[in-house]
Design an enzyme around this catalytic site. Sequence first.
Site, PDB file in Angstrom:
ATOM      1  N   LYS A  51      16.486  42.389  16.523  1.00  0.00           N
ATOM      2  CA  LYS A  51      16.820  41.032  16.958  1.00  0.00           C
ATOM      3  C   LYS A  51      18.174  40.928  17.661  1.00  0.00           C
ATOM      4  O   LYS A  51      18.402  40.004  18.440  1.00  0.00           O
ATOM      5  CB  LYS A  51      16.790  40.083  15.760  1.00  0.00           C
ATOM      6  CG  LYS A  51      15.397  39.739  15.250  1.00  0.00           C
ATOM      7  CD  LYS A  51      14.685  38.773  16.177  1.00  0.00           C
ATOM      8  CE  LYS A  51      13.412  38.237  15.550  1.00  0.00           C
ATOM      9  NZ  LYS A  51      12.747  37.252  16.418  1.00  0.00           N
ATOM     10  N   SER A 305      10.757  47.925  12.743  1.00  0.00           N
ATOM     11  CA  SER A 305      11.553  46.864  13.357  1.00  0.00           C
ATOM     12  C   SER A 305      12.649  46.274  12.487  1.00  0.00           C
ATOM     13  O   SER A 305      13.460  45.495  12.979  1.00  0.00           O
ATOM     14  CB  SER A 305      10.635  45.728  13.830  1.00  0.00           C
ATOM     15  OG  SER A 305      10.023  45.092  12.724  1.00  0.00           O
TER      16      SER A 305
END
Length: 503
Positions: A51, A305
């Site tokens: 992110k 992720s």
Amino acid sequence: MLESYVKKILCSRVYDVAVETPIHAAPFLSERLGNTVLLKREDLQPVFSFKIRGAYNKLAQLTDEQRACGVVTASAGNHAQGLALAARHMGVKATIVMPRTTPEIKVKAVRARGAKVVLHGDAFDEALAYSQKLVDEKGLVYIHPYDDPDTIAGQGTVAMEILRQHHGALDAIFVPVGGGGLIAGIAAYVKYLRPDIKVIGVEPDESNCLQAALAAGKRVTLSQVGLFADGVAVAQVGKHTFEVCRHYVDEVITVSTDEMCAAIKDIYDDTRSICEPAGCLGVAGIKKYVEREGCTGKVMIAIDSGANVNFDRLRHVAERAEIGEKREALLAVTIPEKPGSFKAFCQAIGKRAITEFNYRFHTNAEAHIFVGVQTHPEHDPREALVARLQEDFPVLDLTDNELAKLHIRHMVGGHADKVTDEVVYRFEFPERPGALFNFLNKLGGRWNISMFHYRNHGAAYGRVVVGLQVPEADRAKVPEALESIGYAYWDETDNPAYALYLG
């Protein structure tokens, strides 16, 4: 469309704060699956998640005037930490609106990176609405966690690195999906340069907003979203992200909570790192894809992720990983209530290891036992075990029964003979002070609570099963009463696990 995104990706400014993460082999998993499995280690970013890429790139595209106004977002997870770090690096004041139910570890992580945290509301939607109010009242610039072309381009740098780092054959990239920013960026870059590579999204089966949108041909809003993989718990895929995904994502695979827990263990076995439930989706998707297709010799990359997992949640992950790997079966077995019955049951089990055994006297005629047994997906599948036991005993397979896995296994204790007119509901409670009082207050004392069991596994919500004594004439009124409480719920009155052990 693709060319414009590729240009944005190539010009993205992410490496002031983000790092180029490595691709690591997963040798144990590769050997087991008969395919080459690689991991793109986005869990190694400074905020332990990809992110940071999109958040920083969006800030970098703002004008000096916009940055001077300060930025705001609503997030309970990785975007909040990414934006906080990006803003601190650029000298921009950042306000992060987080639900009051956000675990303290995440609140501290955002504050530690220099952002102002505002706790508002009990759910993300309330936090989002308040962040938009701050935009109107204070002139702050809103930074969307996924539905923005500059954010998408920042996330797309993951694909740029993959194609630069991996020079051999590559058959597919498996990407976790929440709002769609990561998969949109990856799909845009990969399909422009290497359209032969499949881009496959992976979602929890409880929050499959992209899969539902692709099936409908338009964005849809899920009526209910599961929270186990909170990093991808999104009810509607983004507008910008869907425009890319509808044309360039090959398919979306969904996986269960148990399959995610098994994938977390797989990643740990190969890397000794612990990812969060959302972070393991790519690996879970590869395993399901290989099982479905029966393919061998393929080269597949999973995006690992994120690694922002609460330590307490690992209890739940460990508990469910073996089931997700098809190495444990949970069974309800009825045996005669007489000497020698346990011995006969153990003989029927054979040399298989028993992982759990719960028993409570039921009647003089029979006993219901709740048992966990080790299995193997190839050499000793649970279907064969059940068939063998059914030759001698009545057996009910509870391995896929959520009520049994979450609650019954911890509650086996006998029937309540004097309880009548009982209905049973399973809930997800927000983890905040007053949640139980809110439940009781809105229920209004209308019906007697005959059973209550609560579990929490380090998440922003708790698992609850409740028994209510409701006369037959009042049954139709229950759903309306429960809707007013505002908690996600499921009717478990007819669940066979409840009938066997508690009803």
